[in-house]
Design an enzyme around this catalytic site. Structure first.
Site, PDB file in Angstrom:
ATOM      1  N   LYS A  65      47.533  45.244  37.204  1.00  0.00           N
ATOM      2  CA  LYS A  65      46.172  44.694  36.787  1.00  0.00           C
ATOM      3  C   LYS A  65      45.370  45.734  37.388  1.00  0.00           C
ATOM      4  O   LYS A  65      44.387  46.349  36.886  1.00  0.00           O
ATOM      5  CB  LYS A  65      46.030  43.478  37.626  1.00  0.00           C
ATOM      6  CG  LYS A  65      46.113  42.621  36.697  1.00  0.00           C
ATOM      7  CD  LYS A  65      45.956  41.498  37.823  1.00  0.00           C
ATOM      8  CE  LYS A  65      45.539  39.939  37.030  1.00  0.00           C
ATOM      9  NZ  LYS A  65      46.050  38.830  37.687  1.00  0.00           N
ATOM     10  N   ASP A 102      40.424  36.068  33.847  1.00  0.00           N
ATOM     11  CA  ASP A 102      40.343  35.588  35.368  1.00  0.00           C
ATOM     12  C   ASP A 102      39.118  34.669  35.728  1.00  0.00           C
ATOM     13  O   ASP A 102      38.964  33.886  35.706  1.00  0.00           O
ATOM     14  CB  ASP A 102      41.177  36.321  36.782  1.00  0.00           C
ATOM     15  CG  ASP A 102      42.895  36.904  36.502  1.00  0.00           C
ATOM     16  OD1 ASP A 102      42.551  35.511  35.014  1.00  0.00           O
ATOM     17  OD2 ASP A 102      43.505  37.211  36.661  1.00  0.00           O
TER      18      ASP A 102
HETATM   19  P1  NAP Z   1      47.842  39.760  45.419  1.00  0.00           P
HETATM   20  O1  NAP Z   1      46.280  41.156  45.279  1.00  0.00           O
HETATM   21  O2  NAP Z   1      49.367  40.065  45.800  1.00  0.00           O
HETATM   22  O3  NAP Z   1      46.316  39.361  46.827  1.00  0.00           O
HETATM   23  C1  NAP Z   1      47.537  37.728  47.960  1.00  0.00           C
HETATM   24  C2  NAP Z   1      46.321  37.872  48.811  1.00  0.00           C
HETATM   25  O4  NAP Z   1      47.397  36.758  49.349  1.00  0.00           O
HETATM   26  C3  NAP Z   1      46.361  39.240  49.863  1.00  0.00           C
HETATM   27  O5  NAP Z   1      44.795  39.046  50.577  1.00  0.00           O
HETATM   28  C4  NAP Z   1      46.990  39.051  51.065  1.00  0.00           C
HETATM   29  O6  NAP Z   1      46.443  39.748  52.111  1.00  0.00           O
HETATM   30  C5  NAP Z   1      47.041  37.169  50.701  1.00  0.00           C
HETATM   31  N1  NAP Z   1      48.642  36.842  51.521  1.00  0.00           N
HETATM   32  C6  NAP Z   1      50.030  37.708  51.539  1.00  0.00           C
HETATM   33  N2  NAP Z   1      50.862  36.616  51.404  1.00  0.00           N
HETATM   34  C7  NAP Z   1      50.460  36.057  52.651  1.00  0.00           C
HETATM   35  C8  NAP Z   1      50.154  34.780  53.667  1.00  0.00           C
HETATM   36  N3  NAP Z   1      52.074  34.769  53.408  1.00  0.00           N
HETATM   37  N4  NAP Z   1      49.921  34.344  53.881  1.00  0.00           N
HETATM   38  C9  NAP Z   1      48.546  35.038  54.133  1.00  0.00           C
HETATM   39  N5  NAP Z   1      47.908  34.869  53.204  1.00  0.00           N
HETATM   40  C10 NAP Z   1      48.677  36.120  52.553  1.00  0.00           C
HETATM   41  O7  NAP Z   1      47.840  38.932  43.820  1.00  0.00           O
HETATM   42  P2  NAP Z   1      46.951  38.102  43.470  1.00  0.00           P
HETATM   43  O8  NAP Z   1      47.174  38.882  41.969  1.00  0.00           O
HETATM   44  O9  NAP Z   1      45.353  38.535  44.147  1.00  0.00           O
HETATM   45  O10 NAP Z   1      47.327  36.828  43.014  1.00  0.00           O
HETATM   46  C11 NAP Z   1      47.075  35.576  44.329  1.00  0.00           C
HETATM   47  C12 NAP Z   1      48.066  34.061  43.821  1.00  0.00           C
HETATM   48  O11 NAP Z   1      47.000  33.589  42.749  1.00  0.00           O
HETATM   49  C13 NAP Z   1      49.449  34.587  42.993  1.00  0.00           C
HETATM   50  O12 NAP Z   1      50.084  33.374  42.817  1.00  0.00           O
HETATM   51  C14 NAP Z   1      49.051  34.306  42.024  1.00  0.00           C
HETATM   52  O13 NAP Z   1      50.646  33.543  40.849  1.00  0.00           O
HETATM   53  C15 NAP Z   1      47.531  33.344  41.838  1.00  0.00           C
HETATM   54  N6  NAP Z   1      47.034  33.844  40.251  1.00  0.00           N
HETATM   55  C16 NAP Z   1      46.919  33.593  40.105  1.00  0.00           C
HETATM   56  C17 NAP Z   1      46.447  32.826  38.511  1.00  0.00           C
HETATM   57  C18 NAP Z   1      45.826  31.903  37.351  1.00  0.00           C
HETATM   58  O14 NAP Z   1      45.584  31.937  36.415  1.00  0.00           O
HETATM   59  N7  NAP Z   1      45.873  30.381  37.680  1.00  0.00           N
HETATM   60  C19 NAP Z   1      45.953  34.072  38.283  1.00  0.00           C
HETATM   61  C20 NAP Z   1      45.818  35.614  38.692  1.00  0.00           C
HETATM   62  C21 NAP Z   1      46.118  34.853  40.542  1.00  0.00           C
HETATM   63  P3  NAP Z   1      47.371  39.634  53.254  1.00  0.00           P
HETATM   64  O15 NAP Z   1      48.685  39.963  53.938  1.00  0.00           O
HETATM   65  O16 NAP Z   1      46.004  40.897  54.297  1.00  0.00           O
HETATM   66  O17 NAP Z   1      46.662  38.341  53.787  1.00  0.00           O
END
Ligand code: NAP
Length: 266
Positions: A65, A102
């Site tokens: 992305k 999104d």
């Molecule tokens: P990302 O860029 O990897 O961000 C994930 C965030 O979660 C980071 O802030 C990370 O930071 C935190 N995190 C990761 N593991 C963690 C844990 N074990 N405990 C606490 N915090 C944790 O991912 P993203 O693209 O933002 O996507 C995040 C989620 O949203 C995914 O599950 C994705 O499938 C979902 N999503 C859904 C949609 C939809 O249409 N429904 C659209 C986009 C994304 P820290 O490690 O610093 O805490």
């Protein structure tokens, strides 16, 4: 035939090909949608193939992305401000435009339930959180954001006019809307985990971006405490519908896409 597809890694379990191919077929459009599983190091080669093939649009997911930004000829204001592209549109003059649906996907279920929160606490500070905070900014919501990595959270909060809250202090914030943008609760090793091991007293709505499974531990808790809940599946379907409209100028049937997606989930 016009080619569309989802670009990501891995993408084998993506719901997008099912939803978009059904949409194209139901409207009799000469378009086909595929899953393009491209690892990080393959992005440059893939994008040069896109230029030379009749690829008219892409959905973009993890891990591309942000990495795809330099391959775009232009960005919409949303993609530019969020710093991430989840949709590519090829124009008639062969320009690749990066957009981000999104935001629309996140806001549509709130609008559908007539919710305009005054305050929100966003858990996680990755790419999805940026789209969520951008969308909440359009509603005039006061936003708090919390994540484990302080430097990331502080930087995001500064850039997007939000207030950072250290992860260990997140339960000290009371907000109308609580949004999970972490992968906690997602199918796999984190499925039994919740970003909120606290009481939900004082909150009104819980929104989980995770949609595999549809009912995460976070949403189950919210339901048992009688809060309103919004599933990530609603967001997913609305962001797909926004992509479909950008590519075809036609609406995607939300109820039909929801039934199709639900039949693929557990
Ligand atoms: P990302 O860029 O990897 O961000 C994930 C965030 O979660 C980071 O802030 C990370 O930071 C935190 N995190 C990761 N593991 C963690 C844990 N074990 N405990 C606490 N915090 C944790 O991912 P993203 O693209 O933002 O996507 C995040 C989620 O949203 C995914 O599950 C994705 O499938 C979902 N999503 C859904 C949609 C939809 O249409 N429904 C659209 C986009 C994304 P820290 O490690 O610093 O805490």
């Amino acid at each position: 035939m016009e080619i569309y597809g989802i670009l990501g890694h891995p993408v084998s379990h993506s719901l997008s090909p099912t939803i978009h191919n059904d949409g194209f077929a139901s409207k009799g459009l000469g378009k086909t949608y595929h899953a393009f599983d491209v690892p990080v190091h393959g992005l440059e080669t893939f994008m040069s193939c896109v230029r030379s093939l009749p690829v008219h649009g892409l959905s973009v997911t993890i891990p591309h992305k942000e990495a795809i930004l330099p391959f775009m000829d232009s960005l919409t204001p949303a993609a530019r401000d969020i710093g991430a592209v989840n949709t590519v549109i090829r124009t008639r003059d062969n320009h690749l435009v990066g957009d981000n649906t999104d935001v629309t996907g996140f806001l549509a279920p709130l609008a559908g339930q007539g919710i305009k929160p005054e305050t929100a606490l966003v858990l996680g500070a990755g790419g999805a959180a940026r789209a969520v905070i951008y969308g909440l900014g359009q509603l005039g919501t006061t936003v708090f954001v919390s994540c484990r990595t302080m430097a990331t959270g502080v930087k995001l909060a500064r850039a997007m006019n939000a207030t950072f809250v250290p992860w260990d202090d997140r339960s000290s914030i009371r907000a109308q809307l609580l949004v999970n943008t972490t992968p906690l609760g997602m199918h796999g090793p984190l499925q039994a985990a919740s970003p909120w091991p606290f009481s939900l007293v004082g909150y009104r709505i819980c929104y989980d971006l995770v949609y595999t499974p549809r009912m995460t531990p976070f949403l189950q808790q919210a339901r048992s405490e009688n809060l309103r809940i919004i599933s990530g599946l609603d967001m997913f379907i609305h962001q797909a519908a926004a992509q479909f409209h950008l590519w075809t100028g036609q609406p995607l049937s939300i109820p039909r896409a929801a039934v199709l997606a639900a039949s693929r989930l557990f």
